[in-house]
Design an enzyme around this catalytic site. Sequence first.
Site, PDB file in Angstrom:
ATOM      1  N   SER A   1       0.810  -1.229   0.000  1.00 47.77           N
ATOM      2  CA  SER A   1       0.000   0.000   0.000  1.00 47.77           C
ATOM      3  C   SER A   1       0.836   1.269   0.000  1.00 47.77           C
ATOM      4  O   SER A   1       1.899   1.326   0.623  1.00 47.77           O
ATOM      5  CB  SER A   1      -0.896   0.023   1.246  1.00 47.77           C
ATOM      6  OG  SER A   1      -1.782  -1.065   1.236  1.00 47.77           O
TER       7      SER A   1
ATOM      8  N   HIS B   1      -7.433  -0.284   6.135  1.00 51.05           N
ATOM      9  CA  HIS B   1      -7.026  -1.692   6.278  1.00 51.05           C
ATOM     10  C   HIS B   1      -7.071  -2.163   7.736  1.00 51.05           C
ATOM     11  O   HIS B   1      -7.377  -3.323   8.002  1.00 51.05           O
ATOM     12  CB  HIS B   1      -5.640  -1.916   5.670  1.00 51.05           C
ATOM     13  CG  HIS B   1      -5.650  -1.839   4.166  1.00 51.05           C
ATOM     14  ND1 HIS B   1      -6.312  -2.761   3.388  1.00 51.05           N
ATOM     15  CD2 HIS B   1      -5.103  -0.937   3.303  1.00 51.05           C
ATOM     16  CE1 HIS B   1      -6.177  -2.437   2.111  1.00 51.05           C
ATOM     17  NE2 HIS B   1      -5.448  -1.335   2.031  1.00 51.05           N
TER      18      HIS B   1
END
Length: 467
Positions: free
Chosen positions: A303, A397
């Site tokens: 990410s 997340h």
Amino acid sequence: RAPAGSSTASVAGMEELLSRSVPPLPPYETKEKAPPPAELRSAEFVRYYRALEAGPPRAELLTRLARDFGVDHCRVAEFSAKVLQAREQQRELGALLQAEDRLRYYLNPQYRGLFQHLGRLEGGLRFLVELRGDLVEGLATKAVDGPHVKEMNGVLKNMLSEWFSTGFLNLERVTWQSPCEVLQKISDSEAVHPVRNWVDMKRRVGSYRRCYFFSHCAIPGEPLIVLHVALTSDISSSIQAIVKEMPPLETEDTDKITTAIFYSISLTQQGLQGVELGTYLIKRVVKELQKELPQIKAFSTLSPIPGFTKWLVGLLSSQTKELERNELFTESEWQEISEITGDSTTEMLKKLLNNNEWVRSEKLVKVLHSPFMRLCAWYLYGEKHRGYALNPVANFHLQNGSVMWRINWMADTSPRGIASSCGMMVNYRYFLEDTASNSAAYLGTKLIKASEQVLSLVSQFQQNSKL
């Protein structure tokens, strides 16, 4: 120039259209019997809105709709009093529940009726997503503002959340054989790692890659949110290895695939911002991959860390007043940085960060590695907004129940990656058996689950840096 009376005429036309299009809230007693407005009225609103130029004319219409067709506050006050009265008089439960039901009914803004009727039109759902896109953009740029508009944005978001719940969504996989317009939309909407050309696109849907999107039964074939996956043998630490240009390998060796890396998730419709789609997409894709490739044991992201460089430059700015060494670096680190740059002021480092020049110097990259890694760990783990992770990607997340697994140095060496996060990226790892408990712990007690590597870097930050 437009004639002097034209803007007055257009305002009058707008008011007339709204009073025709927005159905009045029928009295509570006849709410079930009220006839729906003619479809023509709703269709006329759609045509009128789409004919308006984006920007001020649409902003004007949205402002009037929110302000003039909201909740009837007098009615709300009247029925709030009746609920209190029913409680004070300790009337039977049925009377209290009915008073509450009346209050709930009159808390509905009038424009909600318009949105409901638009949602039933053919193509109406797509239109409402467009309209909310204009609202979201208008609020961000302050083209529309004020409590009425914010309230309307929230009402429409909640309605879209119901209409776009998982039961109405279809999971579709994209391959090189998918329709050309779908591939084009996927390419255009890629917000994390821009697609360079068709060869790049072919690679991203080819061997050792998977691409999925959600579409809605009322808007078939239209990607709403897209997830890109790389199938690898380990948890990736560099995005260039995933998206670099190379011819796709024709056949996959499934024995080499043990890990699924989610490396990009992009919402294609601004009007669905804040509608919970990403979490469900990841869950559905995990199930799909487990069916297709049961040997996959590890699920992780690679990410971006948007906002890290900006945060760091902000810290340096706040410490610029002490022209000597700032307190983010140890004495020996600052000495080395000063020797390489030939300048002992914080301004020099800020300048190098703002123009990406520091990555050209191998020596500087080497000396900044350790301090930047611990600063990044603190930014992700320690910097909070209302008790949750400040970084939006981390927050997303962690809410899903992942573990902050590993921070990777020089993981995105593209100009965009350097500018946004000094080239660093992070893996959020999904241990499927723990995601529910991790998510509950994060949402409930704001506890971030992190690996030894991350916690060790946080500890180094606490020992060596002062904010």
